[in-house]
Design a protein around this motif. Sequence first.
Motif: not given
Length: 269
Positions: A91-96, A253-267
Motif C-alpha cells: 500500500h503505497k502512500r509515500l511519494p516516489v 499547521a496540517e489543516t492549512g497545507v495548500p490543497r495541491e501539496w502532499w502532506r503527512l502528519a506523524t511523529r
Amino acid sequence: MSDGEETAFAKLNLALHVRGRRADGFHDIETLFAFCEDGDTLTAEPADALSLCATGEFAEAIGAGENLVTAAAEALREASGSQSGAAIHLHKRLPVAGGIGGGSADAAAALRLLNRLWGLHWSPDRLEPIARGLGADVPACLHSTPMRGDGKGDVLRTQDSGLSGAPVLLVNPREKLSTPDVFAQWDGLDRGELGDWRHGRNDLESAAAVLAPQIGAVMAWLSAQQGVDVVRMSGSGPTCFALFETIEQRDRAETGVPREWWRLATRLR
C-alpha cells in the motif's frame, strides 16, 4: 503488527552534509537519519511464486516490472537458498522520488517481512549485506532507528537524536526528483563536517530547488507556522519537513497545507 505485515517507515535526513565527490561516482556524505512512525504498508502471504500487487495513491509509480521490493525478495531468497514464494501487497502512500526513502524503505520492509514469513530468523546484521546491495539508504531503512550515516550514507552507527515522539509534518509539492540529477547540480563546495545536527544543514537544498523551485515555497510556508522548531528538506528532496513543539501545533499547521501539496502528519520513532 502481525507477522504478515510490516511498515516501511518514512525516512528523514535531519541534516545532510555533502563532503566531496568520490572516484566511484558517488559522494561522501555525513547525515543523521531519523524515521517516522508512518509510511507505506507491506503485507505478504505464502505462495508458490513471488508476486507484487500495489495499491494506494502512488501505486502507479511502482509499475509492473522490476522494483526494489521484488529485488529485495529475490536477493533474500538467493542469499538464504530458500525456495519459498510470497504474494506481497504494497500500500503505497509515500511519494516516489521524494527524498524520504520510499523505495528504500519498501525494500527494507520487504526484507524484514519475508525474513519472518519464510522462517529465516536472520538478525538485522545478517540482513544488512543484502540491504547494502539494494541501495545506499536501504541499510539505514532496514534498522529504521536514528543513525549517523557516513560514506555513501551506508556506514552506520547508532546515534540517538533525542527526538523520539517529536511531532513532525512532511510536505511535498508533488514533484519527483532524481537523486543523481540533484547531486549533479551540487556546487561542489565542502561546507564542513556534521556536528550537532540542529546547527547543520542539507547541502542539496539549493541544488534541488534549481530543479523543483516550489521547494522554496514549501520551506517558507513551513517556517511561517506557529510552534515550528526546525525546517529542512529531506535527502535529495523535494519533500520538506518541520518539527513542532506540540502535536496540536502540528495538526493546526496540517489543516492549512495548500490543497495541491502532499502532506503527512506523524511523529518520529
